[in-house]
Design a protein around this motif. Structure first.
Motif, short mmCIF file in Angstrom:
data_model
loop_
_atom_site.label_atom_id
_atom_site.label_comp_id
_atom_site.label_asym_id
_atom_site.label_seq_id
_atom_site.Cartn_x
_atom_site.Cartn_y
_atom_site.Cartn_z
N PRO A 26 42.66 50.05 44.71
CA PRO A 26 42.82 48.75 44.27
C PRO A 26 43.74 47.64 44.80
N GLY A 27 43.44 46.60 44.54
CA GLY A 27 44.60 45.45 45.03
C GLY A 27 44.76 44.61 43.85
N SER A 28 45.56 43.78 44.17
CA SER A 28 46.11 42.84 43.14
C SER A 28 45.06 42.16 42.28
N THR A 29 43.96 41.56 42.91
CA THR A 29 42.75 41.12 42.18
C THR A 29 42.04 41.85 41.41
N GLU A 30 42.24 43.17 41.38
CA GLU A 30 41.58 44.25 40.62
C GLU A 30 42.41 44.83 39.29
N ASP A 102 41.90 34.00 41.39
CA ASP A 102 41.69 33.17 40.34
C ASP A 102 40.55 32.06 40.40
N ARG A 103 39.53 32.14 39.52
CA ARG A 103 38.60 31.16 39.70
C ARG A 103 39.20 29.74 39.66
N ARG A 104 40.41 29.48 38.79
CA ARG A 104 40.86 28.33 38.41
C ARG A 104 41.53 27.53 39.56
N HIS A 105 42.03 28.27 40.86
CA HIS A 105 42.40 27.51 41.93
C HIS A 105 41.79 27.77 43.16
N LEU A 106 40.50 28.56 42.98
CA LEU A 106 39.82 28.94 44.38
C LEU A 106 39.62 27.72 45.10
N ALA A 107 39.45 26.48 44.84
CA ALA A 107 39.19 25.22 45.63
C ALA A 107 40.51 25.13 46.46
N LEU A 108 41.61 25.58 46.31
CA LEU A 108 42.49 25.39 47.11
C LEU A 108 42.91 26.52 48.09
N GLU A 109 41.77 27.46 48.16
CA GLU A 109 42.04 28.66 49.00
C GLU A 109 43.36 29.20 48.82
N PRO A 110 43.81 29.53 47.91
CA PRO A 110 45.16 30.39 47.66
C PRO A 110 45.09 31.53 48.41
N PHE A 111 46.29 32.15 48.47
CA PHE A 111 46.50 33.48 49.11
C PHE A 111 45.65 34.48 48.35
N LEU A 112 45.01 35.35 49.15
CA LEU A 112 43.83 36.34 48.92
C LEU A 112 42.58 35.92 48.41
N ALA A 113 42.54 34.71 48.64
CA ALA A 113 40.86 34.15 48.35
C ALA A 113 40.13 34.44 49.54
N GLY A 114 38.81 34.93 49.04
CA GLY A 114 38.15 35.43 50.15
C GLY A 114 36.83 34.81 50.43
N ARG A 115 36.32 34.61 51.57
CA ARG A 115 35.31 34.11 51.75
C ARG A 115 34.23 35.40 51.84
N LEU A 116 33.58 35.82 50.79
CA LEU A 116 33.01 36.92 50.73
C LEU A 116 31.59 37.05 50.76
N HIS A 117 30.80 35.62 50.43
CA HIS A 117 29.38 35.89 50.57
C HIS A 117 29.22 36.03 52.04
N GLY A 118 28.39 36.89 52.42
CA GLY A 118 27.72 37.17 53.78
C GLY A 118 28.82 38.05 54.69
N LEU A 119 30.00 38.28 54.11
CA LEU A 119 30.82 39.07 54.77
C LEU A 119 30.51 40.66 55.25
N ALA A 120 29.51 41.13 54.41
CA ALA A 120 28.80 42.43 54.71
C ALA A 120 27.55 42.18 55.49
N GLY A 121 27.22 40.97 55.79
CA GLY A 121 26.15 40.82 56.68
C GLY A 121 24.98 41.01 55.64
N GLU A 122 23.57 41.59 56.42
CA GLU A 122 22.48 41.58 55.44
C GLU A 122 22.39 43.06 54.86
#
Length: 540
Positions: A26-30, A102-122
């Motif tokens: 686990p991490g803080s986002t979980e 947190d969804r409410r400030h993802l637009a600001l790319e806060p600490f631990l925001a992840g660009r997760l789509h595509g990170l695991a490739g195909e």
């Protein structure tokens, strides 16, 4: 349910789909998901995300249905990509929940925001970040279906505030159940039946997709009906045919030239639950000799679509083979099959070092037929295939992707899922180091698996490949050093896992005689750190 939170609704989905064991680091986002977990949901801790996914892969491959993992945003998903790739190639149905800021400030790319789509490739079979928090439970339910149908990991990305959002009883965008009928109509496989009926000298190639009780039974019946040899696919994740059967020919060579020689003289090759064909390294030339026709049966669309076969059937291999065995006439003669060379080698002379073949031979003499053997010893793989045949479905498991770090987590997950079967991992020391964190989980959760480490103090497979590339033994100067100072037994003990160091044949025999009879009832892991001399030759 119509009240409560999205988290409450998600837990109901987990119960309904049978995903009540959660593998995670686990991490803080979980934390919003996992803190105060209901008592009927079990959390299994691993110390690295590769071990998280590896343990879940072992659990899923044991037939427990889709396994659930929880990963921590970019770092967790990134650390797990190699294991996710292995799960995909090993056809393991996984649901992977990935935490997000947190969804409410993802637009600001806060600490631990992840660009997760595509990170695991195909490698994932499906990936989703629900548009609304209220869509998360449905996305998890759909991921369970996608993982089973797609035979691989399905990812759901969940922002951390979604779990506490109110549940409004919204419609889940997923069916409550999916039926996958396995019936095969005779007229649909008539062309394949005709091809086999006309064959003068057919041969079968069994793959991981046939590794089930129904698959073994059907493929055995078909092989006996045809009176033909059966080869195991090269680099297969699992055994698709009983390897102690008199018609078992061995593991198909991994190069095209060797494969052509193995299949020479056969006019029809039918691959069942395997693609046509997996090789390493590259070898030019055709797959088979001129005049040999190729057919394939698989329920994996990707395998079927990339196989250069004359005829392909996309359907359940067990169902197809069972019908074929009743549609084709019995062979007029049974071809003699030499089979693998299982002759014993003498023990080492006094003072001579142990070799991997000595260890494998002593294991073969003692392990019961129902043992699950997990292999991650590349330089000794050929001897393991030769000496330790799979005698029951799920009797053999390997990392079909080729990345290291699979066996130790998988052995823990498999034994946890199959407490009634002995589970043994045979691992090189170089491989073991990649998944060593899993020993803590195995010890903490009292998982009674046996880990046999063939410790030669180096990456022997890389040494042999370099020699082959350079033209022969001793011809290559490799830039990587050996690591004889690494002690796997000491590392195991540091994670709370009991370990025994073995350096002589007499000690090996004594230890195996003591522990093997009680493997099925073990309640704690044991690692055998066995010093072996590097193998002089490598056979892919």
């Amino acid at each position: 349910m119509s009240t409560g939170t999205v988290r409450d609704a998600a837990f109901e989905v987990l119960r309904r789909t049978g995903m009540t064991t959660i593998f995670g680091n686990p991490g803080s986002t979980e934390i919003p998901l996992l803190a105060g977990l209901p008592e009927d949901l079990r959390f299994v801790l691993a110390l690295h995300e590769g071990s998280v996914v590896g343990m879940a892969t072992g659990w899923a491959l044991a037939g427990r249905g889709p396994a659930l993992t929880v990963l921590h945003t970019t770092a967790g998903l990134g650390n797990a990509v190699s294991a996710i790739a292995t799960a995909r190639v090993n056809r393991a149905p996984l649901v992977v929940l990935v935490g997000q800021q947190d969804r409410r400030h993802l637009a600001l790319e806060p600490f631990l925001a992840g660009r997760l789509h595509g990170l695991a490739g195909e490698y994932p079979v499906w990936t989703d970040q629900p548009v609304r928090a209220q869509d998360v439970p449905g996305a998890i339910a759909r991921a369970a279906h996608e993982a089973v149908t797609g035979r691989g990991p399905a990812i759901v990305i969940v922002p951390m505030d979604d779990w506490s959002a109110p549940w409004d009883g919204t419609v889940e965008a997923a069916p409550a159940a999916v039926l996958r009928p396995a019936a095969v109509a005779d007229e649909e496989i008539a062309p394949l039946a005709a091809l086999l009926a006309q064959a003068e000298d057919p041969v079968l190639v069994a793959g991981a997709g046939a590794d089930s009780p129904a698959g073994w039974a059907a493929l055995t019946e078909l092989a006996e009906r045809l009176g033909c040899p059966v080869w195991q696919e090269a680099f297969g994740a699992r055994a698709g045919f009983p390897q102690d059967h008199p018609q078992f020919a061995g593991v198909l060579p991994a190069d095209r030239g060797g494969q052509r020689r193995a299949l020479k003289g056969h006019d029809v090759v039918l691959a069942v639950g395997a693609p046509v064909f997996r090789h390493y390294p590259y070898d030019p030339g055709p797959l088979v000799e001129p005049g040999t026709r190729i057919a394939v049966v698989s329920d994996d669309p990707a395998e079927v679509h990339r196989s250069p076969a004359e005829l392909a059937v996309l359907a359940d291999p067990a169902a197809v083979c069972a019908r074929l065995a009743r549609l084709i006439p019995a062979a007029r003669r049974r071809r003699e099959v030499a089979g693998p060379d299982r002759r014993a080698v003498p023990p080492p002379a006094p003072g001579a070092p142990l070799r991997a073949v000595h260890v494998l031979q002593e294991l073969a003499r003692r392990l019961p037929p129902e043992t699950v053997v997990i292999e991650e010893a590349p330089s000794s793989r050929a001897d393991l295939h030769r000496l330790l045949p799979a005698r029951r479905p799920l009797g053999f498991l390997s990392a079909a992707m080729g990345g290291l770090g699979f066996a130790l987590p998988a052995v823990a997950g498999l034994r946890m899922a199959l407490p009634e079967r002995p589970v043994v991992a045979v691992v090189g020391d170089g491989s073991a180091i990649y998944g060593i964190q899993a020993l803590w989980s195995a010890a903490h959760y009292r998982i009674g698996a046996l880990i046999v480490v063939l410790a030669n103090g180096r990456y022997a497979i890389m040494d042999r490949l370099a020699e082959r590339h350079a033209g022969g033994p001793g011809a290559a100067r490799v830039p990587w050093p050996a690591f004889p100072e690494v002690s796997l037994s000491a590392m195991a003990r540091s994670f709370g896992c009991p370990a025994i160091r073995i350096d002589t044949h007499d000690r090996l025999v004594a230890v195996l005689d003591e522990i093997v009879p009680d493997l099925a009832s073990r309640t704690e892991p044991l690692l055998l750190d066995i010093g072996v001399a590097p193998d002089a030759e490598f056979h892919p």
